[in-house]
Scaffold this motif. Structure first.
Motif, PDB file in Angstrom:
ATOM      1  N   ASN A  27       1.260  -1.225   0.005  1.00 37.31           N
ATOM      2  CA  ASN A  27       0.084  -0.256  -0.068  1.00 37.31           C
ATOM      3  C   ASN A  27       1.160   1.327   0.155  1.00 37.31           C
ATOM      4  OD1 ASN A  27      -2.931  -1.688  -0.011  1.00 37.31           O
ATOM      5  ND2 ASN A  27      -2.534  -1.761   2.081  1.00 37.31           N
ATOM      6  N   ILE A  28       2.093   1.394   0.346  1.00 38.64           N
ATOM      7  CA  ILE A  28       3.152   2.066   0.503  1.00 38.64           C
ATOM      8  C   ILE A  28       3.180   3.195  -0.709  1.00 38.64           C
ATOM      9  CG2 ILE A  28       4.940   3.321   1.657  1.00 38.64           C
ATOM     10  CD1 ILE A  28       4.057   2.217   4.805  1.00 38.64           C
ATOM     11  N   LEU A  29       3.849   1.396  -1.043  1.00 37.25           N
ATOM     12  CA  LEU A  29       4.576   1.737  -2.307  1.00 37.25           C
ATOM     13  C   LEU A  29       3.940   1.790  -4.032  1.00 37.25           C
ATOM     14  CD1 LEU A  29       7.256  -1.204  -1.925  1.00 37.25           C
ATOM     15  CD2 LEU A  29       7.960   1.683  -1.229  1.00 37.25           C
ATOM     16  N   VAL A  30       2.852   1.359  -3.691  1.00 40.11           N
ATOM     17  CA  VAL A  30       2.213   1.478  -5.400  1.00 40.11           C
ATOM     18  C   VAL A  30       0.441   1.656  -4.535  1.00 40.11           C
ATOM     19  CG1 VAL A  30       3.697   0.132  -6.361  1.00 40.11           C
ATOM     20  CG2 VAL A  30       1.807  -1.487  -5.152  1.00 40.11           C
ATOM     21  N   GLY A  31      -0.013   1.675  -3.412  1.00 43.50           N
ATOM     22  CA  GLY A  31      -1.824   2.087  -3.473  1.00 43.50           C
ATOM     23  C   GLY A  31      -2.174   2.855  -4.634  1.00 43.50           C
ATOM     24  N   ASP A  32      -3.116   2.759  -4.858  1.00 45.90           N
ATOM     25  CA  ASP A  32      -3.532   3.663  -5.494  1.00 45.90           C
ATOM     26  C   ASP A  32      -4.954   4.303  -4.757  1.00 45.90           C
ATOM     27  OD1 ASP A  32      -4.698   1.132  -5.788  1.00 45.90           O
ATOM     28  OD2 ASP A  32      -6.173   1.854  -7.788  1.00 45.90           O
ATOM     29  N   PHE A  33      -5.139   5.506  -5.603  1.00 47.44           N
ATOM     30  CA  PHE A  33      -6.232   6.567  -5.110  1.00 47.44           C
ATOM     31  C   PHE A  33      -7.334   7.305  -6.684  1.00 47.44           C
ATOM     32  CE2 PHE A  33      -2.171   8.781  -4.206  1.00 47.44           C
ATOM     33  CZ  PHE A  33      -2.653  10.187  -4.471  1.00 47.44           C
ATOM     34  N   PHE A  34      -8.287   7.581  -6.191  1.00 46.92           N
ATOM     35  CA  PHE A  34      -7.898   8.758  -7.843  1.00 46.92           C
ATOM     36  C   PHE A  34      -8.656  10.074  -7.226  1.00 46.92           C
ATOM     37  CE2 PHE A  34      -9.725   4.386  -9.176  1.00 46.92           C
ATOM     38  CZ  PHE A  34      -9.544   4.376 -10.224  1.00 46.92           C
ATOM     39  N   ILE A  35      -7.789  10.910  -7.863  1.00 49.50           N
ATOM     40  CA  ILE A  35      -8.310  12.280  -8.145  1.00 49.50           C
ATOM     41  C   ILE A  35      -8.719  12.540  -8.984  1.00 49.50           C
ATOM     42  CG2 ILE A  35      -7.296  15.174  -7.877  1.00 49.50           C
ATOM     43  CD1 ILE A  35      -3.883  12.989  -6.759  1.00 49.50           C
ATOM     44  N   GLY A  36     -10.351  12.745  -9.344  1.00 49.92           N
ATOM     45  CA  GLY A  36     -11.287  13.074  -9.640  1.00 49.92           C
ATOM     46  C   GLY A  36     -11.270  12.328 -10.809  1.00 49.92           C
TER      47      GLY A  36
END
Length: 328
Positions: free
Chosen positions: A159-168
């Motif tokens: 999660n720290i290295l390649v966790g993803d999330f959305f900005i718009g």
């Protein structure tokens, strides 16, 4: 007259050519296919940019000191294999395996640096030999088969290295922030610190640097260690993102990374380097790889474009350098 002089200085900078090329590249691909600048495609470009980009940032400092590292591609493949082998066999946790992989990479960089600085063997030959040793070890340990990686789902390290999330509409991986942090830190080191002066002096005129008290051997050994660590880190990030640890991963990456650095304006002979230029070089080749596929050009033609860009940028850098020296 002052504005004219400012424009001349801007054009003379090694980053100017790559910046113009990147703008032209984006405009051309967007003209052929408007989906090129879609949020999904930009997200894809950024995801793939980070991994090779991390290696290129460290390679910039190493090449500025007058050396090369051809073993980075093999380390990119070997480090994930080592980490997942330790984890899947139950010898260590994933986090400890991660640290062990980084420590082994640092040791490999130390060996490279020692051979180059103490035995006076050209870095091209030393790291070519190390490339074969490391790649061969990865293939031998795995019998040539990819390692199982899916059992690490939900790991805090992943999660720290390649966790993803959305900005718009944009999908962002945490690895992008690692890349940005590395670019800022190494850019500061190269241009704003005493260490940066040592690196440039070691590549520009090592004998004069030694006469002024610079530990040229120590600087170069440190940069070989940094190069190996960044290649290892990038390989592990790629492995976690793609859920794959293939011993053949990273094949040919060493030459592509050097191309990114050279296109960005770092001198092949050492003594001059630019992190900003390297970031532009990274984006140029990543955008090129993505764009030619998007507009329907066969992906196998990618190397043709890389070669053409390298030749063109070298000609441009040479012309700008001659104009700068002539004062025109």
């Amino acid at each position: 007259m002052e504005n004219h002089s400012l424009l001349q200085r801007l054009i003379a900078r090694p980053e100017f050519g790559p910046f113009v090329l990147l703008v032209v590249e984006v405009a051309v691909f967007w003209g052929f296919n408007h989906d090129f600048l879609s949020p999904q495609n930009i997200s894809n470009i950024l995801a793939f940019t980070v991994e090779l980009g991390l290696i290129a940032l460290a390679m910039t400092l190493l090449m500025t000191s007058g050396e090369f590292d051809l073993s980075v591609g093999s380390l990119f493949g070997f480090s994930p294999v080592l980490m997942w082998t330790l984890f899947n066999s139950g010898i260590t946790s994933l986090e400890v395996g991660f640290l062990v992989a980084l420590l082994v990479a640092a040791l490999i960089g130390l060996v490279n640096g020692w051979f180059v600085t103490q035995l006076k063997i050209p870095s091209f030959l030393v790291t070519l030999g190390m490339l074969l040793v490391v790649r061969g070890t990865a293939l031998f340990v795995t019998d040539g088969f990819p390692q199982r990686t899916w059992s690490a789902e939900g790991s805090w390290l992943a999660n720290i290295l390649v966790g993803d999330f959305f900005i718009g509409p944009f999908r962002i991986y945490m690895s992008l922030f690692w890349f940005i942090a590395a670019a800022i830190a190494l850019g500061y080191v190269l241009t704003q610190s005493r260490t940066g002066n040592w690196i440039q002096a070691a590549g520009g005129n090592p004998n004069a640097a030694r006469a002024r008290g610079v530990n040229v051997s120590g600087v170069k050994i440190g940069l070989f260690v940094l190069s190996s660590l960044m290649a290892s880190f990038a390989g592990i990030i790629s492995s976690l993102r793609t859920s794959a640890a293939n011993p053949n991963s990273g094949t040919g990456y060493e030459l592509e990374v050097i191309a990114m650095v050279v296109i960005g304006g770092t001198a092949l002979t050492g003594g001059r380097g630019t992190i900003i230029g390297t970031v532009l070089g990274i984006l140029i080749l990543r955008v090129m790889r993505n764009g030619i596929v998007l507009i329907g050009v066969p992906g196998l033609a990618y190397n043709i474009f890389i070669g053409a860009i390298i030749l063109g940028m070298m000609a441009l850098h040479s012309w700008l350098e001659r104009r700068h020296q002539a004062g025109t």
